[in-house]
Design a protein around this motif. Structure first.
Motif, mmCIF file in Angstrom:
data_model
loop_
_atom_site.group_PDB
_atom_site.id
_atom_site.type_symbol
_atom_site.label_atom_id
_atom_site.label_comp_id
_atom_site.label_asym_id
_atom_site.label_seq_id
_atom_site.Cartn_x
_atom_site.Cartn_y
_atom_site.Cartn_z
ATOM 1 N N ALA A 18 17.734 -8.434 14.344
ATOM 2 C CA ALA A 18 17.888 -9.713 14.060
ATOM 3 C C ALA A 18 17.189 -10.361 14.785
ATOM 4 C CB ALA A 18 19.251 -10.199 13.938
ATOM 5 N N ASN A 21 13.244 -10.605 14.714
ATOM 6 C CA ASN A 21 12.649 -11.003 13.517
ATOM 7 C C ASN A 21 12.814 -12.487 13.763
ATOM 8 O OD1 ASN A 21 11.503 -8.901 11.859
ATOM 9 N ND2 ASN A 21 13.740 -8.276 11.438
ATOM 10 N N LEU A 22 13.993 -13.106 14.222
ATOM 11 C CA LEU A 22 14.129 -14.578 14.277
ATOM 12 C C LEU A 22 13.216 -15.192 15.477
ATOM 13 C CD1 LEU A 22 18.002 -14.558 13.851
ATOM 14 C CD2 LEU A 22 16.302 -15.909 12.348
ATOM 15 N N ILE A 206 21.597 -11.020 5.170
ATOM 16 C CA ILE A 206 20.559 -10.215 5.382
ATOM 17 C C ILE A 206 20.833 -9.126 4.466
ATOM 18 C CG2 ILE A 206 18.866 -9.050 6.691
ATOM 19 C CD1 ILE A 206 18.890 -11.839 7.347
ATOM 20 N N TYR A 235 15.269 -13.579 6.191
ATOM 21 C CA TYR A 235 15.114 -14.070 7.779
ATOM 22 C C TYR A 235 14.571 -15.415 7.818
ATOM 23 C CZ TYR A 235 16.721 -9.717 9.918
ATOM 24 O OH TYR A 235 17.712 -8.719 10.356
#
Length: 252
Positions: A18, A21-22, A206, A235
């Motif tokens: 997480a 990807n953020l 997600i 995302y």
């Protein structure tokens, strides 16, 4: 500029994925620093950083350190196995919970967003990360052990807020590997509601998606591996929700 820590004392909940990807998504339009605060160095390895010249350990010890540029607008302060003995070095030092804040004071304003991948424990490194952060995201799996762990994490964050960082706020609880339309999912979401955590639960979840695991295996962010996948879409939605929450909190 905002600083967001991703924290869960339990491993295997998708915390590092997480965070990566953020950060990659945010770097499309903004300057971003990713901090790997985990001695396993999983985040660093995902960007091909192994045996870095300097790491977060140097920062915590007040020594010179360097960030590593990994793509346009995205720098990483890496970690590796050398971090494992940091507790021994910091024990007994005055202000030990603020070492990371002090080290990054001169460079933090170079970035629009800073994301921290916390270790899967409540060590002095985790305390430093939370003492530096503005917000915390709590990634969990939708299982009873993760849900029962929320109480512990919230109490821990409250302690840090009272003792080391009065500006710290929980941004939300993020459900990873979400499976829709199953009986157990409904039961566990009901459990979250009963415990009073529904209010801070991110609307975006997600979803369980094979491309997310595949992107990890190929050491690529989901947007590079499969930009039209369910995981990538989730995302993108999560990034928008996080930005919206931060904007609302900063206007208060």
């Amino acid at each position: 500029m905002s600083i967001t820590a991703f924290m869960n004392q339990k491993g295997g909940v998708g915390k590092t994925t997480a965070t990566i990807n953020l950060a990659v998504q945010a770097a499309l339009r903004s300057r971003v620093l990713l901090i790997d605060a985990d001695e396993q160095g999983s985040l660093s390895k995902q960007f091909g950083i192994t045996n870095p010249k300097t790491s977060i350990k140097e920062a915590l010890l007040g020594k010179p350190f360097e960030v590593v540029n990994v793509r346009k607008n995205l720098d990483v302060l890496p970690a590796d196995g050398n971090l494992v003995d940091i507790e021994m070095y910091l024990t007994g030092l005055v202000g030990r919970e603020k070492k990371l804040s002090k080290a990054l004071k001169k460079i933090k304003d170079d970035y629009d967003y800073i994301f921290i991948d916390c270790p899967s424990n409540t060590s002095i490194v985790t305390i430093n990360a939370l003492a530096f952060a503005d917000y915390v995201v709590l990634p969990i799996l939708l299982d009873i052990l993760s849900i029962e762990g929320i109480d512990h994490m919230v109490k821990y964050i409250t302690m840090i807020k009272e003792e080391a960082n009065e500006d710290l706020s929980i941004l939300g609880i993020l459900i990873n590997q979400f499976e829709e339309r199953t009986k157990v999912t409904d039961i566990l979401l009901g459990e979250i509601e009963e415990r009073g955590w529904e209010e801070i639960l991110f609307k975006t979840k997600i979803r369980k998606n094979v491309t997310v695991k595949e992107s990890q295996a190929f050491r690529k962010p989901i947007f590079d591996y499969s930009k039209n996948s369910t995981g990538a879409k989730d995302y993108v939605a999560l990034g928008k929700e996080i930005l919206s929450k931060i904007n609302k909190l900063e206007k208060v």
